[in-house]
Design an enzyme around this catalytic site. Structure first.
Site, PDB file in Angstrom:
ATOM      1  N   ASP A 161       0.837  -1.209   0.000  1.00  0.00           N
ATOM      2  CA  ASP A 161       0.000   0.000   0.000  1.00  0.00           C
ATOM      3  C   ASP A 161       0.870   1.257   0.000  1.00  0.00           C
ATOM      4  O   ASP A 161       0.559   2.242  -0.665  1.00  0.00           O
ATOM      5  CB  ASP A 161      -0.924  -0.032   1.221  1.00  0.00           C
ATOM      6  CG  ASP A 161      -1.591  -1.386   1.355  1.00  0.00           C
ATOM      7  OD1 ASP A 161      -2.216  -1.824   0.380  1.00  0.00           O
ATOM      8  OD2 ASP A 161      -1.429  -2.039   2.406  1.00  0.00           O
ATOM      9  N   HIS A 189      -4.806  -3.441   6.097  1.00  0.00           N
ATOM     10  CA  HIS A 189      -4.537  -3.679   4.672  1.00  0.00           C
ATOM     11  C   HIS A 189      -5.874  -4.047   4.023  1.00  0.00           C
ATOM     12  O   HIS A 189      -6.212  -5.228   3.850  1.00  0.00           O
ATOM     13  CB  HIS A 189      -3.519  -4.802   4.485  1.00  0.00           C
ATOM     14  CG  HIS A 189      -3.401  -5.198   3.036  1.00  0.00           C
ATOM     15  ND1 HIS A 189      -2.916  -4.358   2.074  1.00  0.00           N
ATOM     16  CD2 HIS A 189      -3.765  -6.332   2.378  1.00  0.00           C
ATOM     17  CE1 HIS A 189      -2.967  -4.941   0.892  1.00  0.00           C
ATOM     18  NE2 HIS A 189      -3.498  -6.148   1.050  1.00  0.00           N
TER      19      HIS A 189
HETATM   20  P1  NAD Z   1      -2.061 -18.598  -4.054  1.00  0.00           P
HETATM   21  O1  NAD Z   1      -3.392 -19.230  -3.909  1.00  0.00           O
HETATM   22  O2  NAD Z   1      -1.445 -18.519  -5.414  1.00  0.00           O
HETATM   23  O3  NAD Z   1      -1.037 -19.342  -3.112  1.00  0.00           O
HETATM   24  C1  NAD Z   1      -1.339 -19.627  -1.802  1.00  0.00           C
HETATM   25  C2  NAD Z   1      -0.590 -20.890  -1.476  1.00  0.00           C
HETATM   26  O4  NAD Z   1      -0.750 -21.109  -0.079  1.00  0.00           O
HETATM   27  C3  NAD Z   1      -1.131 -22.123  -2.218  1.00  0.00           C
HETATM   28  O5  NAD Z   1      -0.071 -22.766  -2.887  1.00  0.00           O
HETATM   29  C4  NAD Z   1      -1.702 -22.973  -1.098  1.00  0.00           C
HETATM   30  O6  NAD Z   1      -1.551 -24.374  -1.340  1.00  0.00           O
HETATM   31  C5  NAD Z   1      -0.856 -22.505   0.085  1.00  0.00           C
HETATM   32  N1  NAD Z   1      -1.444 -22.753   1.388  1.00  0.00           N
HETATM   33  C6  NAD Z   1      -2.746 -22.695   1.752  1.00  0.00           C
HETATM   34  N2  NAD Z   1      -2.885 -23.025   3.032  1.00  0.00           N
HETATM   35  C7  NAD Z   1      -1.638 -23.294   3.497  1.00  0.00           C
HETATM   36  C8  NAD Z   1      -1.125 -23.684   4.742  1.00  0.00           C
HETATM   37  N3  NAD Z   1      -1.944 -23.909   5.791  1.00  0.00           N
HETATM   38  N4  NAD Z   1       0.213 -23.856   4.877  1.00  0.00           N
HETATM   39  C9  NAD Z   1       1.025 -23.664   3.840  1.00  0.00           C
HETATM   40  N5  NAD Z   1       0.603 -23.304   2.609  1.00  0.00           N
HETATM   41  C10 NAD Z   1      -0.720 -23.107   2.461  1.00  0.00           C
HETATM   42  O7  NAD Z   1      -2.178 -17.144  -3.380  1.00  0.00           O
HETATM   43  P2  NAD Z   1      -1.167 -15.923  -3.532  1.00  0.00           P
HETATM   44  O8  NAD Z   1      -1.590 -15.105  -4.705  1.00  0.00           O
HETATM   45  O9  NAD Z   1       0.237 -16.394  -3.436  1.00  0.00           O
HETATM   46  O10 NAD Z   1      -1.580 -15.062  -2.240  1.00  0.00           O
HETATM   47  C11 NAD Z   1      -1.308 -15.524  -0.940  1.00  0.00           C
HETATM   48  C12 NAD Z   1      -1.985 -14.645   0.088  1.00  0.00           C
HETATM   49  O11 NAD Z   1      -1.455 -13.335   0.062  1.00  0.00           O
HETATM   50  C13 NAD Z   1      -3.490 -14.457  -0.104  1.00  0.00           C
HETATM   51  O12 NAD Z   1      -4.111 -14.471   1.148  1.00  0.00           O
HETATM   52  C14 NAD Z   1      -3.601 -13.070  -0.693  1.00  0.00           C
HETATM   53  O13 NAD Z   1      -4.866 -12.485  -0.465  1.00  0.00           O
HETATM   54  C15 NAD Z   1      -2.530 -12.385   0.082  1.00  0.00           C
HETATM   55  N6  NAD Z   1      -2.034 -11.104  -0.435  1.00  0.00           N
HETATM   56  C16 NAD Z   1      -1.693 -10.161   0.468  1.00  0.00           C
HETATM   57  C17 NAD Z   1      -1.210  -8.953   0.054  1.00  0.00           C
HETATM   58  C18 NAD Z   1      -0.812  -7.902   1.047  1.00  0.00           C
HETATM   59  O14 NAD Z   1      -0.437  -6.797   0.619  1.00  0.00           O
HETATM   60  N7  NAD Z   1      -0.842  -8.143   2.347  1.00  0.00           N
HETATM   61  C19 NAD Z   1      -1.065  -8.708  -1.310  1.00  0.00           C
HETATM   62  C20 NAD Z   1      -1.392  -9.693  -2.211  1.00  0.00           C
HETATM   63  C21 NAD Z   1      -1.888 -10.915  -1.769  1.00  0.00           C
HETATM   64  C1  LMR Z   2      -3.730  -6.688  -2.668  1.00  0.00           C
HETATM   65  O1  LMR Z   2      -3.717  -5.665  -1.968  1.00  0.00           O
HETATM   66  O2  LMR Z   2      -3.312  -6.705  -3.840  1.00  0.00           O
HETATM   67  C2  LMR Z   2      -4.318  -7.935  -2.113  1.00  0.00           C
HETATM   68  O3  LMR Z   2      -4.306  -7.901  -0.717  1.00  0.00           O
HETATM   69  C3  LMR Z   2      -5.684  -8.126  -2.657  1.00  0.00           C
HETATM   70  C4  LMR Z   2      -6.410  -9.257  -2.042  1.00  0.00           C
HETATM   71  O4  LMR Z   2      -7.448  -9.005  -1.437  1.00  0.00           O
HETATM   72  O5  LMR Z   2      -5.937 -10.404  -2.153  1.00  0.00           O
END
Ligand code: NAD
Ligand code: LMR
Length: 327
Positions: A161, A189
């Site tokens: 962000d 977030h």
């Molecule tokens: P993704 O679905 O591509 O990958 C998530 C992975 O986590 C999968 O491979 C899944 O098998 C694994 N997983 C699920 N439960 C698990 C567990 N208990 N232990 C270990 N591994 C586990 O998702 P992504 O695009 O990599 O995103 C991951 C997370 O990050 C999501 O929650 C997404 O919303 C979040 N995110 C946060 C931000 C931020 O700024 N904070 C930004 C983008 C995404």
């Molecule tokens: C982002 O800010 O890109 C992600 O946290 C969006 C989401 O909700 O997975």
């Protein structure tokens, strides 16, 4: 050569993991003289573990000089063992039309278990950074399970962000990105987050004297930054991954760099009027590698106070929603 540090990453075969792991192994996160051992944790699902093998093969094929070992496991007790950094990326991601609150219960169970295991088996100096959404509340949940590790060891990521806000200000002002400084993120977030533009500077001047379009600052700017994640989901059909991995690299790099000033979500302890028990984004200054002090000196105007009240309420509500899980 320094001794290798152990970096545990959950969700290592996911989208963010794919962009993140090469950044860690190349030295972008911990520096060009810090060897690492990657401890990659996936869900106990055959497809995920198979994909993880492919990711590890690619890491091998990168021939990173700093990468001194790869552990692959679906057992968090193995994955978090002696870890110096625990990067909690794995979670159920938000799909089109879903709100973070929908994910709280599902992900809460995961973060309770991970908090307990990290507390039991990680290194004495362990630090935890949470990315999996809802990141602030997941972080609070994991920290609530720790008896050995103090709450300050648990941070959640709002750096994406901050990076988004920096770029939007630079574009509006028509300046190079590097001219924008001191833009910090307060709160959750989520779309309620508050990018505190009044404290930012552009080319050394107050941002509000360079961008005099107050309606844009109060409206489109806050909205664009707050809803950027949803905009990316709408466009890609999947949540941000490369920029999230980049932001986590920045989050940790800043946290291991004494003097760095940056936004992270921490236990608020009442700073800026947040409920003391929630994890809220705010500016910190890194003191020693992995440790920080909250910068509490920024003065908030009425607009900022109302934005902080809104994002605080959302965090308090999220905490209330999982209160029965964290007793
Ligand atoms: P993704 O679905 O591509 O990958 C998530 C992975 O986590 C999968 O491979 C899944 O098998 C694994 N997983 C699920 N439960 C698990 C567990 N208990 N232990 C270990 N591994 C586990 O998702 P992504 O695009 O990599 O995103 C991951 C997370 O990050 C999501 O929650 C997404 O919303 C979040 N995110 C946060 C931000 C931020 O700024 N904070 C930004 C983008 C995404
Ligand atoms: C982002 O800010 O890109 C992600 O946290 C969006 C989401 O909700 O997975």
């Amino acid at each position: 050569m320094k001794s290798p540090i152990r970096v545990a990453v959950t969700g290592a075969a996911g989208q963010i993991g794919y962009s993140l792991l090469p950044r860690i192994a190349s030295g972008a996160m911990f520096g060009p003289d810090q060897p690492v051992i990657l401890q990659l944790i996936e869900a106990p699902i055959e497809k995920a573990m198979k994909a993880l093998e492919g990711v590890a093969m690619e890491l091998d094929d990168c021939a990173f000089p700093l990468l001194k070992g790869i552990v692959m496991t679906d057992d968090p007790r193995v994955g978090f063992k002696d870890a110096n950094w625990c990067l909690l990326v794995g979670a159920k991601p938000r799909g089109p039309g879903m709100e973070r609150a929908d994910l709280l219960k599902d992900n809460g169970t995961i973060f309770i278990s991970q908090g307990q295991i990290i507390d039991a088996v990680s290194a004495a100096d362990a630090r935890v950074a949470v990315v999996g959404n809802p990141a602030n509340t997941n972080c609070m949940i994991a920290a609530s399970q720790a008896k050995r590790l103090t709450p300050d060891r648990f941070t959640a990521m709002v750096r994406l962000d901050q990076n988004r806000a920096q770029t939007q200000l630079a574009k509006k002002a028509g300046v190079d990105l590097t001219e924008v400084k001191n833009i910090f993120i307060y709160g959750n977030h989520s779309p309620t987050m508050f990018p505190a533009f009044a404290h930012a500077t552009i080319a050394g001047k107050p941002a509000t004297s360079v961008i005099t379009d107050t309606a844009w600052l109060h409206g489109a700017f806050c909205e664009t930054v707050g809803k950027r994640g949803a905009a990316i989901i709408a466009a890609r059909g999947a949540s941000s991954a490369a920029s999230a991995a980049n932001a986590l690299t920045d989050h940790v790099r800043s946290l291991v760099t004494p003097g760095a000033v940056h936004s992270i979500a921490v236990k608020s302890n009442g700073a800026y009027g947040f409920d003391p028990a929630v994890w809220a984004g705010m500016p910190v200054r890194t003191t020693t590698p992995g440790s920080y002090e909250v910068i509490t000196s920024y003065v908030m105007d009425d607009f900022a106070k109302s934005k902080i009240a809104t994002t605080n309420k959302e965090l308090v509500d999220e905490r209330g929603f999982v209160a029965d899980m964290i007793k």
